[in-house]
Design a protein around this motif. Structure first.
Motif, PDB file in Angstrom:
ATOM      1  N   LEU A  28       0.810  -1.218   0.000  1.00  0.00           N
ATOM      2  CA  LEU A  28       0.000   0.000   0.000  1.00  0.00           C
ATOM      3  C   LEU A  28       0.844   1.270   0.000  1.00  0.00           C
ATOM      4  CD1 LEU A  28      -2.760  -1.091   2.497  1.00  0.00           C
ATOM      5  CD2 LEU A  28      -3.019  -0.650   0.068  1.00  0.00           C
ATOM      6  N   VAL A  29       2.138   1.115   0.088  1.00  0.00           N
ATOM      7  CA  VAL A  29       3.000   2.295   0.116  1.00  0.00           C
ATOM      8  C   VAL A  29       3.489   2.641  -1.286  1.00  0.00           C
ATOM      9  CG1 VAL A  29       4.853   3.409   1.420  1.00  0.00           C
ATOM     10  CG2 VAL A  29       3.678   1.489   2.379  1.00  0.00           C
ATOM     11  N   TYR A  30       2.897   1.978  -2.256  1.00  0.00           N
ATOM     12  CA  TYR A  30       3.187   2.327  -3.644  1.00  0.00           C
ATOM     13  C   TYR A  30       2.999   3.832  -3.797  1.00  0.00           C
ATOM     14  CZ  TYR A  30       3.386   1.530  -8.644  1.00  0.00           C
ATOM     15  OH  TYR A  30       3.758   1.529  -9.946  1.00  0.00           O
ATOM     16  N   PRO A  31       4.042   4.535  -4.166  1.00  0.00           N
ATOM     17  CA  PRO A  31       3.936   5.995  -4.089  1.00  0.00           C
ATOM     18  C   PRO A  31       3.228   6.634  -5.284  1.00  0.00           C
ATOM     19  CG  PRO A  31       6.185   5.309  -4.551  1.00  0.00           C
ATOM     20  CD  PRO A  31       5.354   4.085  -4.590  1.00  0.00           C
ATOM     21  N   LYS A  40       1.133   9.199  -6.586  1.00  0.00           N
ATOM     22  CA  LYS A  40       0.909  10.456  -5.896  1.00  0.00           C
ATOM     23  C   LYS A  40      -0.490  11.038  -6.072  1.00  0.00           C
ATOM     24  CE  LYS A  40       4.732  11.458  -7.836  1.00  0.00           C
ATOM     25  NZ  LYS A  40       5.246  10.067  -7.993  1.00  0.00           N
ATOM     26  N   GLY A  41      -1.262  10.458  -6.987  1.00  0.00           N
ATOM     27  CA  GLY A  41      -2.627  10.957  -7.119  1.00  0.00           C
ATOM     28  C   GLY A  41      -3.551  10.390  -6.052  1.00  0.00           C
ATOM     29  N   ASP A  42      -3.081   9.397  -5.330  1.00  0.00           N
ATOM     30  CA  ASP A  42      -3.939   8.669  -4.393  1.00  0.00           C
ATOM     31  C   ASP A  42      -3.304   8.701  -2.999  1.00  0.00           C
ATOM     32  OD1 ASP A  42      -5.355   6.873  -2.924  1.00  0.00           O
ATOM     33  OD2 ASP A  42      -5.237   5.239  -4.370  1.00  0.00           O
ATOM     34  N   CYS A  43      -3.987   9.326  -2.064  1.00  0.00           N
ATOM     35  CA  CYS A  43      -3.395   9.497  -0.728  1.00  0.00           C
ATOM     36  C   CYS A  43      -4.061   8.614   0.320  1.00  0.00           C
ATOM     37  CB  CYS A  43      -3.475  10.951  -0.287  1.00  0.00           C
ATOM     38  SG  CYS A  43      -2.340  12.018  -1.181  1.00  0.00           S
ATOM     39  N   ARG A  44      -4.696   7.520  -0.111  1.00  0.00           N
ATOM     40  CA  ARG A  44      -5.386   6.703   0.899  1.00  0.00           C
ATOM     41  C   ARG A  44      -4.431   6.162   1.950  1.00  0.00           C
ATOM     42  NH1 ARG A  44      -8.833   2.491  -2.257  1.00  0.00           N
ATOM     43  NH2 ARG A  44      -6.972   2.528  -3.516  1.00  0.00           N
ATOM     44  N   GLU A 101     -12.758   8.716  -7.413  1.00  0.00           N
ATOM     45  CA  GLU A 101     -11.779   9.775  -7.130  1.00  0.00           C
ATOM     46  C   GLU A 101     -10.350   9.297  -7.322  1.00  0.00           C
ATOM     47  OE1 GLU A 101     -14.295   9.079  -5.223  1.00  0.00           O
ATOM     48  OE2 GLU A 101     -15.452  10.918  -4.991  1.00  0.00           O
ATOM     49  N   THR A 102     -10.128   8.017  -7.089  1.00  0.00           N
ATOM     50  CA  THR A 102      -8.744   7.543  -7.154  1.00  0.00           C
ATOM     51  C   THR A 102      -8.389   7.039  -8.553  1.00  0.00           C
ATOM     52  OG1 THR A 102      -9.335   5.326  -6.496  1.00  0.00           O
ATOM     53  CG2 THR A 102      -8.756   6.837  -4.732  1.00  0.00           C
TER      54      THR A 102
END
Ligand code: ZN
Length: 253
Positions: free
Chosen positions: A41-44, A46-50, A98-99
């Motif tokens: 889940l730490v895939y960076p 940057k459009g998705d800040c979940r 949104e994501t």
């Protein structure tokens, strides 16, 4: 492990990457055991800040996520912050509309900033402003950013002065420079002014003529097409091509 103090304008993932390198802790023990984050889940992206939103329950991230991540921009997708906390995070496997706005997974830095940072702080690092969605230029130096492509994990996010992988130098372009300055300015206003995201959303909804029913479902979007025409007339082709894949396709009708 204690997180290092963020350097000025440093991106949250850069802080975590430096902290892990410095402490010698493995990413798994740091992220999974302490913060309940699987490394996947730490895939960076940057459009998705979940993932960043999920860290909110840990006190040390309260200011970090607002001051050191694109999180304030991401809030533009939602009517209120509580909604992100409950609806979005309740099911991390489902992609919300949104994501689905996909931005690139390259990480970007400015050569001049990296040199200044190395002299002042002993290391270069990843700046949040350089890594906001769709930003291509450093607004401080007016230079195109250098890209480290296809970063899949925090482990690969070495500091800019320690990268051994191939990097790509961006193209100098005045219109994209101005566009980058616009994105950074919106981001900084969102950080500075409380509830500015709500205000901006209302403005956009008004401009688009959007009406919703009591359940939040879209009823009509009266001015959408006329606004699109205006959009096409006022934004340079270069910026449209950068932001929307559609415009880069020369064969489109
Ligand atoms: Zn710079």
């Amino acid at each position: 492990m204690k997180l290092l103090e963020p350097l000025p304008g440093e991106h949250l993932w850069s802080v975590i990457s430096r902290s892990a390198t410095w402490s010698g802790f493995s990413y798994d023990s740091l992220l999974k055991e302490k913060y309940d984050l699987s490394s996947v889940l730490v895939y960076p992206a940057k459009g998705d800040c979940r993932t960043i939103a999920k860290l909110a329950k840990h006190a040390e991230f309260a200011s970090l996520r607002k001051e050191n991540s694109p999180y304030p921009l991401w809030l533009l997708n939602f009517d209120d912050e509580e909604q992100t906390a409950t609806e979005i995070l309740s099911d991390l496997t489902t992609r919300t509309s949104e994501t689905l706005i996909v931005t690139s997974n390259d990480w970007r830095y400015c050569v001049k900033c990296a040199e200044e940072d190395r002299q002042q702080h002993g290391t270069a690092y990843w700046h949040t402003e350089h890594n906001l969605p769709l930003v291509t230029h450093c607004t401080k130096h007016g230079k195109a950013l250098v890209k480290l492509m296809d970063v899949k994990s925090l482990k690969a996010l070495k500091m800019p002065n320690r990268i051994s992988a191939k990097v790509i130098v961006g193209t100098e372009d005045e219109e994209l420079m101005q566009w980058s300055a616009f994105v950074v300015e919106v981001y900084n206003q969102l950080r500075r002014i409380p509830n500015f995201n709500v205000h901006l959303r209302q403005k956009v909804f008004e401009a688009l003529g959007i009406r919703k029913d009591v359940h939040g479902q879209l009823l009509s979007c009266a001015h959408f097409n006329s606004l699109l025409d205006e959009f096409e007339a006022s934004l340079p082709k270069q910026v449209l091509g950068h932001c929307f894949q559609f415009y880069a396709d020369k064969t489109r009708k």
